[in-house]
Design a protein around this motif. Sequence first.
Motif, PDB file in Angstrom:
ATOM      1  N   ALA A 518       0.827  -1.216   0.081  1.00  0.00           N
ATOM      2  CA  ALA A 518      -0.080   0.021  -0.014  1.00  0.00           C
ATOM      3  C   ALA A 518       0.904   1.319  -0.087  1.00  0.00           C
ATOM      4  CB  ALA A 518      -1.023  -0.018   1.199  1.00  0.00           C
ATOM      5  N   ILE A 519       2.109   1.115   0.709  1.00  0.00           N
ATOM      6  CA  ILE A 519       2.766   2.382   0.719  1.00  0.00           C
ATOM      7  C   ILE A 519       3.462   2.604  -0.794  1.00  0.00           C
ATOM      8  CG2 ILE A 519       5.242   3.138   1.615  1.00  0.00           C
ATOM      9  CD1 ILE A 519       4.368   1.819   4.411  1.00  0.00           C
ATOM     10  N   HIS A 520       4.002   1.493  -1.331  1.00  0.00           N
ATOM     11  CA  HIS A 520       4.848   1.506  -2.675  1.00  0.00           C
ATOM     12  C   HIS A 520       3.441   2.084  -3.623  1.00  0.00           C
ATOM     13  CE1 HIS A 520       7.804  -1.550  -1.316  1.00  0.00           C
ATOM     14  NE2 HIS A 520       7.950  -0.419  -0.860  1.00  0.00           N
ATOM     15  N   ARG A 521       2.255   1.747  -3.524  1.00  0.00           N
ATOM     16  CA  ARG A 521       1.304   2.144  -4.570  1.00  0.00           C
ATOM     17  C   ARG A 521       1.121   3.638  -4.035  1.00  0.00           C
ATOM     18  NH1 ARG A 521      -1.183  -2.903  -3.426  1.00  0.00           N
ATOM     19  NH2 ARG A 521      -2.633  -1.962  -1.915  1.00  0.00           N
ATOM     20  N   LEU A 522       0.798   4.048  -2.982  1.00  0.00           N
ATOM     21  CA  LEU A 522       0.659   5.351  -2.833  1.00  0.00           C
ATOM     22  C   LEU A 522       1.879   6.375  -3.134  1.00  0.00           C
ATOM     23  CD1 LEU A 522      -0.617   7.772  -1.100  1.00  0.00           C
ATOM     24  CD2 LEU A 522       0.006   6.989   1.064  1.00  0.00           C
ATOM     25  N   THR A 523       2.952   5.837  -2.944  1.00  0.00           N
ATOM     26  CA  THR A 523       4.402   6.644  -3.175  1.00  0.00           C
ATOM     27  C   THR A 523       4.146   6.733  -4.805  1.00  0.00           C
ATOM     28  OG1 THR A 523       5.550   5.583  -1.424  1.00  0.00           O
ATOM     29  CG2 THR A 523       6.808   6.629  -3.240  1.00  0.00           C
ATOM     30  N   PHE A 561       7.278   4.957   4.877  1.00  0.00           N
ATOM     31  CA  PHE A 561       6.767   5.788   3.763  1.00  0.00           C
ATOM     32  C   PHE A 561       7.305   7.062   3.583  1.00  0.00           C
ATOM     33  CE2 PHE A 561       3.699   9.499   2.858  1.00  0.00           C
ATOM     34  CZ  PHE A 561       3.295   9.224   1.557  1.00  0.00           C
ATOM     35  N   VAL A 562       7.682   8.048   4.728  1.00  0.00           N
ATOM     36  CA  VAL A 562       8.337   9.085   4.242  1.00  0.00           C
ATOM     37  C   VAL A 562       9.718   8.849   3.662  1.00  0.00           C
ATOM     38  CG1 VAL A 562       9.312  11.257   5.586  1.00  0.00           C
ATOM     39  CG2 VAL A 562       7.008  10.394   6.041  1.00  0.00           C
ATOM     40  N   ALA A 563      10.504   8.047   4.408  1.00  0.00           N
ATOM     41  CA  ALA A 563      11.829   7.855   3.726  1.00  0.00           C
ATOM     42  C   ALA A 563      11.695   7.263   2.288  1.00  0.00           C
ATOM     43  CB  ALA A 563      12.451   6.830   4.777  1.00  0.00           C
ATOM     44  N   HIS A 564      10.770   6.406   1.895  1.00  0.00           N
ATOM     45  CA  HIS A 564      10.642   6.045   0.657  1.00  0.00           C
ATOM     46  C   HIS A 564      10.303   7.180  -0.461  1.00  0.00           C
ATOM     47  CE1 HIS A 564      10.332   2.801  -2.320  1.00  0.00           C
ATOM     48  NE2 HIS A 564       8.997   3.057  -2.753  1.00  0.00           N
ATOM     49  N   MET A 565       9.513   8.011   0.274  1.00  0.00           N
ATOM     50  CA  MET A 565       9.260   9.318  -0.701  1.00  0.00           C
ATOM     51  C   MET A 565      10.445  10.058  -0.919  1.00  0.00           C
ATOM     52  SD  MET A 565       6.236   9.745  -2.109  1.00  0.00           S
ATOM     53  CE  MET A 565       6.161  11.450  -2.469  1.00  0.00           C
ATOM     54  N   ASP A 566      11.217  10.264   0.292  1.00  0.00           N
ATOM     55  CA  ASP A 566      12.415  11.084   0.013  1.00  0.00           C
ATOM     56  C   ASP A 566      13.483  10.441  -0.780  1.00  0.00           C
ATOM     57  OD1 ASP A 566      11.393  12.660   2.145  1.00  0.00           O
ATOM     58  OD2 ASP A 566      12.826  11.968   3.795  1.00  0.00           O
ATOM     59  N   LEU A 567      13.481   9.049  -0.913  1.00  0.00           N
ATOM     60  CA  LEU A 567      14.455   8.404  -1.891  1.00  0.00           C
ATOM     61  C   LEU A 567      13.875   8.555  -3.247  1.00  0.00           C
ATOM     62  CD1 LEU A 567      16.903   6.596  -2.473  1.00  0.00           C
ATOM     63  CD2 LEU A 567      15.362   4.690  -1.854  1.00  0.00           C
ATOM     64  N   GLN A 568      12.636   8.353  -3.456  1.00  0.00           N
ATOM     65  CA  GLN A 568      12.126   8.180  -4.841  1.00  0.00           C
ATOM     66  C   GLN A 568      12.251   9.682  -5.557  1.00  0.00           C
ATOM     67  OE1 GLN A 568      10.987   5.719  -6.540  1.00  0.00           O
ATOM     68  NE2 GLN A 568      11.627   4.231  -5.026  1.00  0.00           N
ATOM     69  N   SER A 585       7.850  16.631   4.094  1.00  0.00           N
ATOM     70  CA  SER A 585       8.558  15.588   4.896  1.00  0.00           C
ATOM     71  C   SER A 585       8.717  15.798   6.279  1.00  0.00           C
ATOM     72  CB  SER A 585       9.920  15.591   4.150  1.00  0.00           C
ATOM     73  OG  SER A 585      10.875  14.682   4.918  1.00  0.00           O
ATOM     74  N   ALA A 586       9.019  17.237   6.358  1.00  0.00           N
ATOM     75  CA  ALA A 586       9.237  17.395   8.140  1.00  0.00           C
ATOM     76  C   ALA A 586       8.065  17.572   8.723  1.00  0.00           C
ATOM     77  CB  ALA A 586       9.867  19.116   8.072  1.00  0.00           C
ATOM     78  N   PRO A 587       6.919  18.240   8.310  1.00  0.00           N
ATOM     79  CA  PRO A 587       5.482  18.005   9.125  1.00  0.00           C
ATOM     80  C   PRO A 587       4.873  16.505   9.172  1.00  0.00           C
ATOM     81  CG  PRO A 587       5.356  19.656   7.306  1.00  0.00           C
ATOM     82  CD  PRO A 587       7.000  19.096   7.046  1.00  0.00           C
ATOM     83  N   LEU A 588       5.493  15.644   8.339  1.00  0.00           N
ATOM     84  CA  LEU A 588       5.052  14.330   8.460  1.00  0.00           C
ATOM     85  C   LEU A 588       5.764  13.688   9.723  1.00  0.00           C
ATOM     86  CD1 LEU A 588       4.226  13.091   4.813  1.00  0.00           C
ATOM     87  CD2 LEU A 588       2.709  13.537   6.449  1.00  0.00           C
ATOM     88  N   LEU A 589       7.038  13.783   9.531  1.00  0.00           N
ATOM     89  CA  LEU A 589       7.721  13.263  10.614  1.00  0.00           C
ATOM     90  C   LEU A 589       7.344  13.745  12.046  1.00  0.00           C
ATOM     91  CD1 LEU A 589      11.476  12.950   8.989  1.00  0.00           C
ATOM     92  CD2 LEU A 589       9.880  11.086   9.342  1.00  0.00           C
ATOM     93  N   GLN A 590       7.194  15.038  11.875  1.00  0.00           N
ATOM     94  CA  GLN A 590       6.538  15.555  13.319  1.00  0.00           C
ATOM     95  C   GLN A 590       5.414  15.024  13.653  1.00  0.00           C
ATOM     96  OE1 GLN A 590       6.458  19.979  13.141  1.00  0.00           O
ATOM     97  NE2 GLN A 590       5.753  19.971  15.546  1.00  0.00           N
ATOM     98  N   ALA A 591       4.379  14.755  12.964  1.00  0.00           N
ATOM     99  CA  ALA A 591       3.226  14.218  13.268  1.00  0.00           C
ATOM    100  C   ALA A 591       3.195  12.680  13.679  1.00  0.00           C
ATOM    101  CB  ALA A 591       2.585  14.142  12.045  1.00  0.00           C
TER     102      ALA A 591
END
Length: 732
Positions: A518-523, A561-568, A585-591
Amino acid sequence: MNRTWLRKTIWSYLPIFCIMFSLLFFVFFQTLVEQNNRNTKDSSEVFVNQLLQSVDVSLRSLDNMLIREMVTGKLLNDFFLERGKDNVYLNYQLVNRMLQLKQAMPMIDSYYLVRFKDGIVFSGATANADAFADSAFIRSQRNSRTSYTSSWSGFRSFREFANQQPKEVVSLVHKVSLSSSVDGMIVVNVSLPAIRSMLGEMYDPGRAFVQLYDRGGRPLFSDDAPASGKVLAGQTSPYTGWKAESSVANGKALAAISSLSSIWLALGLLVFLAGGVSIVYISRKNYKPIAELVFRVQDQFGSGKPSLGRLAVDEFTFIETAINNFAEQTKLFRKEAQEAAARKQKALFGELLQAPDGESDAIEPSALPPHDRLRVFVAEIDHPEQAFGRYSGRDQSLFKFVVSSAAHEMFTSRIPIQLWLEWTSPLQLTGILFLQDAAEDVAAETAERLASWVDQHLAFSVTIGLGETAEAGSGAGISNRQALEALTFKATLGHNRVIGFNETRHAAAKETNKHLQAIHRLTDQLRLQEDEWRERCGDFFQGMRGCCLPKNEIAGLCRYFVAHMDLQLSQGSKEYYDAWMNEASAPLLQAVGEFDTLDELQRLFGTALERYAGQVERLSNNRQHRQLLQTIRGYIEDHYANPELSLEYLGDKFGISAKYISQLFKEEFGENFLDYLSQLRIVEAKKRLLEQPDSIQEVGERVGYASAATFRRVFRKMEGVSPVDYRKRNAM
């Protein structure tokens, strides 16, 4: 009395023999210590020399490699002769070459090239020198005295982007001159942790102390003072100008032993003088002070009164003071005994909760209230930052007292239950219920009343985790761990309620692979700017909610998910990557670090991803070839089975060069054309392998591979198994 006097006289001569022995011991010990100090210093000098040579060899190798690349390589010269940042092919070659250099020298942390004529900085991505995060260092090096040899900076902090955490590096600066002036410079950053690791393998910290200073006196290691307080050896490198110092880790112990001989000599002299005085005193007074001391003690503690006269000696005043101090000490011991009893009860509480399974019966039964069963509950304050954390420390302590009193009152008022309560953490109140046969176990009902009462009367709420009932002697630790485990499901089951362990043990089995898919599809949909990403985001959170995951696993999947999006996104357009890093990226990690419930986390994710999608849409609308690229991608999705489909084919089809299509496709979608085409073909091939009886070669031909060998190679590369093995493993 004469015999006593003779015995005392003989004992008085003992200091003379002691001083003689002390002198001999002092000479021997001092010689031994001096020899050991000389050997230690020589060893330290040899070690410091070897350490500096190792550092110089490693750094000089990097320097020589950079000079060799400037002399023999053509790419670096082409970069400094180029103007502007449009030469994509040259930049691509530079990235590959610098990656090869980093692989050859693992201690390289990062690099960048500075071209002075147009102010371009290249570090894998192109930026303006004034906007570069390390611009201050670039200006300082450019304004420094011109030198065409490499130079090493001091220890410093470096970060490539403003939102990155700074790294500890030392930089090699090589100025480049291809004309009559300085055209630019190359900066190679070497990781200080890598140098620490290399040096750490050369010595044992338990036996030796090592410190390395740069030209400015900044230390490499955080502890910049030797354990002994004295540096045994130091040396400066003629190449880097760095200074290394070494000492012995147990130098204080060595210094203490070295001074022991002097202390021994001083004590011997004091004993000798005391012996001489005692001889004269005993001879003259004939043991009268000792007798007077006996009379004084009898007068203090006995019923009779001595008949001999008294002596006004200061030692007697000291004895009287000592007796008074003894009485005060007795009172102090009684007070400490009471405090120790309270601490013992608190320690017993912790011992009950932490005892391993089946070992709590080792606790003395008489120290516990009468019981044949016990049960543990843990009440945790909800939303501590938003609700509870706004109060001062004094008010928080008052609220905790109110919650403890309410819990004690509710659990003990209806039925005779013995209850122990302790705040085991700043936000968790733990209670142990000691139950008997005559008492009805109404823990769940009472816990519900407690949670409701706190929500109605206080400005915050609590969630209560309830462990299972345990038999006496089987350990409260089991029930405590069950209560804590139940609290981990608070994120999915909700706040301000009671969560029983029995309620969580039947949670659905975790399906990690489905969550990752699901993470990969969303990414992919976010990266390809497809509108269906909102539906995929909802599916991702609904999957976690359906599996009833605990909070730590929810946080782990969201961080992935955040790390995968950063890489892609880092592999595609810099504008899209910057939009992701700034907006999401930063708001998601804070959340992820602050959320309490899954609904709250889903809302925060949706808000951040909407901002990112809106920013990407604005950037895409400003791109000249966006509509053309969307058309090309649609054509690829419709004709992926065409074996002739290639960049050249698309170039002829749409009237644009193949090289430019490849560049635009990578920037827009963050993925190479061949990777995208292979992904489409392999997805269709997997469906045909499981649903159609066709042979491997036929499946490959139907998805666009004219050669069966090529199909097998691409399939194995993307799936990790051959088509035959995939069909066997997934066959119904």
